[in-house]
Design a protein around this motif. Sequence first.
Motif, PDB file in Angstrom:
ATOM      1  N   ARG A   1       0.835  -1.194   0.000  1.00 39.70           N
ATOM      2  CA  ARG A   1       0.000   0.000   0.000  1.00 39.70           C
ATOM      3  C   ARG A   1       0.863   1.235   0.000  1.00 39.70           C
ATOM      4  O   ARG A   1       2.020   1.192   0.394  1.00 39.70           O
TER       5      ARG A   1
ATOM      6  N   MET B   1      -2.152   6.812   0.441  1.00 39.37           N
ATOM      7  CA  MET B   1      -3.319   6.503  -0.361  1.00 39.37           C
ATOM      8  C   MET B   1      -4.570   6.165   0.417  1.00 39.37           C
ATOM      9  O   MET B   1      -4.539   5.729   1.551  1.00 39.37           O
ATOM     10  N   THR B   2      -5.693   6.395  -0.236  1.00 47.88           N
ATOM     11  CA  THR B   2      -7.001   6.092   0.304  1.00 47.88           C
ATOM     12  C   THR B   2      -7.387   4.721  -0.243  1.00 47.88           C
ATOM     13  O   THR B   2      -7.394   4.527  -1.446  1.00 47.88           O
ATOM     14  N   GLY B   3      -7.722   3.822   0.645  1.00 46.43           N
ATOM     15  CA  GLY B   3      -8.129   2.503   0.191  1.00 46.43           C
ATOM     16  C   GLY B   3      -7.019   1.858  -0.608  1.00 46.43           C
ATOM     17  O   GLY B   3      -5.845   1.971  -0.265  1.00 46.43           O
TER      18      GLY B   3
ATOM     19  N   GLU C   1     -21.529   4.589   7.401  1.00 44.53           N
ATOM     20  CA  GLU C   1     -20.744   5.723   6.926  1.00 44.53           C
ATOM     21  C   GLU C   1     -21.535   6.553   5.916  1.00 44.53           C
ATOM     22  O   GLU C   1     -22.288   6.009   5.103  1.00 44.53           O
TER      23      GLU C   1
ATOM     24  N   ARG D   1     -18.826  11.028  -1.365  1.00 44.83           N
ATOM     25  CA  ARG D   1     -17.840  11.626  -0.475  1.00 44.83           C
ATOM     26  C   ARG D   1     -16.452  11.020  -0.695  1.00 44.83           C
ATOM     27  O   ARG D   1     -16.297   9.801  -0.677  1.00 44.83           O
TER      28      ARG D   1
ATOM     29  N   ARG E   1     -14.336   5.174  -5.320  1.00 47.33           N
ATOM     30  CA  ARG E   1     -15.335   4.696  -4.347  1.00 47.33           C
ATOM     31  C   ARG E   1     -16.193   3.634  -5.028  1.00 47.33           C
ATOM     32  O   ARG E   1     -17.386   3.837  -5.261  1.00 47.33           O
TER      33      ARG E   1
ATOM     34  N   ARG F   1     -17.514   0.723  -4.183  1.00 43.78           N
ATOM     35  CA  ARG F   1     -18.712   0.183  -3.521  1.00 43.78           C
ATOM     36  C   ARG F   1     -19.839   1.207  -3.508  1.00 43.78           C
ATOM     37  O   ARG F   1     -20.996   0.895  -3.798  1.00 43.78           O
TER      38      ARG F   1
ATOM     39  N   THR G   1     -12.438  11.052   6.535  1.00 46.73           N
ATOM     40  CA  THR G   1     -12.006   9.847   7.253  1.00 46.73           C
ATOM     41  C   THR G   1     -13.228   9.193   7.899  1.00 46.73           C
ATOM     42  O   THR G   1     -14.269   9.826   8.043  1.00 46.73           O
ATOM     43  N   PRO G   2     -13.125   7.927   8.248  1.00 45.05           N
ATOM     44  CA  PRO G   2     -14.269   7.249   8.858  1.00 45.05           C
ATOM     45  C   PRO G   2     -14.517   7.772  10.265  1.00 45.05           C
ATOM     46  O   PRO G   2     -13.631   8.342  10.894  1.00 45.05           O
TER      47      PRO G   2
ATOM     48  N   PRO H   1     -11.248  -0.060   5.556  1.00 47.92           N
ATOM     49  CA  PRO H   1     -11.480   0.126   4.126  1.00 47.92           C
ATOM     50  C   PRO H   1     -11.544   1.595   3.702  1.00 47.92           C
ATOM     51  O   PRO H   1     -11.168   1.940   2.600  1.00 47.92           O
ATOM     52  N   TRP H   2     -12.020   2.444   4.589  1.00 46.05           N
ATOM     53  CA  TRP H   2     -12.231   3.841   4.227  1.00 46.05           C
ATOM     54  C   TRP H   2     -11.072   4.733   4.584  1.00 46.05           C
ATOM     55  O   TRP H   2     -11.087   5.916   4.297  1.00 46.05           O
ATOM     56  N   MET H   3     -10.112   4.197   5.301  1.00 42.53           N
ATOM     57  CA  MET H   3      -9.232   5.153   5.952  1.00 42.53           C
ATOM     58  C   MET H   3      -8.021   5.583   5.134  1.00 42.53           C
ATOM     59  O   MET H   3      -7.538   4.896   4.256  1.00 42.53           O
TER      60      MET H   3
END
Lengths: 410, 410
Positions: free
Chosen positions: A252, A256-258, A364, A381, A391, A393, B236-237, B254-256
């Motif tokens: 990772r 990064m996000t996700g 969320e 978001r 995003r 999902r 952020t979550p 997953p969201w962070m």
Amino acid sequence: MYSGYITVEQSAGRSLFYLLQEAPEEAQPAPLVLWLNGGPGCSSIAYGASEELGAFRIKPRGAGLFLNEYRWNKVANILFLDSPAGVGFSYTNTTSDLYTSGDNRTAHDSYSFLAEWFEKFPHYKYRDFYIAGESYAGHYVPELSQLIHRKNKGVNKPIINIKGFMVGNGLIDDYHDHRGKFQFWWNHGLVSDDTYRLLNDSCLHDSTVHPSPACAAALNVYKGEHGNIDLYSIYTPTCNETAASRRRPNGRYPWMTGSYDPCTERYSKAYYNRQDVQRALHANVTGAINYTWATCSNTINRNWRDAPSSMLPIYKELIGAGLRIWVFSGDTDAVVPLTATRYSIGALGLPTTISWHPWYDVQEVGGWSQVYKGLTLVTVRGAGHEVPLHRPRQALIMFQHFLKGMPMPG
Amino acid sequence: MYSGYITVEQSAGRSLFYLLQEAPEEAQPAPLVLWLNGGPGCSSIAYGASEELGAFRIKPRGAGLFLNEYRWNKVANILFLDSPAGVGFSYTNTTSDLYTSGDNRTAHDSYSFLAEWFEKFPHYKYRDFYIAGESYAGHYVPELSQLIHRKNKGVNKPIINIKGFMVGNGLIDDYHDHRGKFQFWWNHGLVSDDTYRLLNDSCLHDSTVHPSPACAAALNVYKGEHGNIDLYSIYTPTCNETAASRRRPNGRYPWMTGSYDPCTERYSKAYYNRQDVQRALHANVTGAINYTWATCSNTINRNWRDAPSSMLPIYKELIGAGLRIWVFSGDTDAVVPLTATRYSIGALGLPTTISWHPWYDVQEVGGWSQVYKGLTLVTVRGAGHEVPLHRPRQALIMFQHFLKGMPMPG
């Protein structure tokens, strides 16, 4: 999965490439959804199919494919179209076509494509049909929808049974888009006070596609100020030479996000230039593409002709016709930002059915939504310009609600 | 590491708790920096020291500590102060004090604290001294700086050798903060068009700390619209009951973004209520804190008295005095957002020395910066209200440049 060509103009030799990813048997008869990417000049196969909502995504260096858990063909049959001719695998035998593309011909060629395509795939005739797309497809989608709608008028049981359309981070209205875009930049710290003023003075009444020299100069100043960020997703890392070295042991990225890989755009270029891949896709069968396959055609982009300054009249016509219209916006995109979309939709002056409210994915907030009479606005978001990329999902949840004609889950 | 109490008002029994984290021997003589958290009512030990810039962070359930790789005491001696009395481990033996706190007494008590503290730690006398803080400390920091500066006037070699201050996501000027805050909300999709108008109509000329009933009502409507997000870090979550269950096998969310744990605020409550921890810190030695230790005091917060509507006159005075002043802003905070800070700083009307430009951490844009004559503005890209929590590496880079008085790296 089917793919191939449909000739839309015999004399010029304009031929459009498509890729169909069908829903599983148990989901049939599912609607048919045409997906279009913008640019103008960018390939729906490269973007929509390969890094956004398609069934597969491409591995680093184009080494192969992997399944997209949130593929939209779980719930619909998705038809990706490289449009207009000269984009992606679509080609023309008349070189001058590359220098004369514009909104009008794109719409008419796409209509010709569809008319022919339904003859090839007759079991999709009369099926619920939707058009979706993003960015400059904010022009293509309503324009093609309008053309189909008008041609369907007075037809009792139309073959192209258009039910609605969906546009994400799309151009809608140059004036309101500009106003909102500059404000978004200022609010996100991408631009100085002085350049913000300069942009408003120089660009507000310009065409997005054909800016005046003064506006182009102002945009150049802005370019120096925002620096090396991904404007399509302002909080994610950029793809650069050290991106690979910055990977952590677990694969990772620190920023990064996700699980987003900022170099993802490069992989389709490697993959779709593979001869074995082109053969498998029935792409480039005539050898017309005797150049390196590109995700976006600069020639098409730089020579774009007619580009109406506003889609709002079409929105009004098709809202009046009862089409289902959804507009969505990933809220961390600086290219066609949320604020631009809010101003443009606001200019329609539609009455509100369901007020602005957060929508939820489990616990969320997935984004916010407002339902107007005839149009639904949805934000996602933390998503950039390519909402299903960042995003996935949340994008699938949104797509499912669009197809059902249901407001987003509160 | 040193910690303990200093009595600031004998008769009332007001006693302030501090925690000193010194720089390593090889970095000495490093400056001394006082860190203050806001609220009003929140503990600098709970926030600054335990989840932001401090040497250690707290493990889940308060089970222990781990080293913060980007601790600010690598380059300075950091003094955390729980302020005013009634906050964190700081206490008062006069209960009425809790209902009469305000800016003025907070500044004077803090000054008394410092005067006494330098007697206890005489080797810090005459040392370069800075004050830093965030949020409502946007009031404390300039107010205390002003008080020190004024007391130092005419003193040849002042013991509290104040050189400057730094404020992050801080309140600066109620009118401009409000204007920018509402606009930031609208640009980020947190608020409807109607409520945006309502907020501007109802709150623009209100005090942030003491809103009118009409403004409070408008803010309540907004609260319903933004939904369950972390306003202090909007992408952020949130920490909720399923946060743990949503962890992936590799321990990430997953969201962070990065490795941020949205439940981090809970851990200090568990940790600092441990008797062994209190003993080790020499906290609550007199047993005055016979209640559950809290990260923020609602009593202090709800009964806050004097709160000037603008810090701009103090900025002007201290810019004139030649203090080094930096203002920074994490750009994904909706509580005291970047846009608010831009409007407030803009209201100072300072000439520009270095124009708005991106600053870099290796090849990534860390944020943007503008240098004015007498004040430097720095944004931190993708950081929330607590900048060193969400972007620890970028925050340390910024702190180092502040201490050196150097513009951010281009």
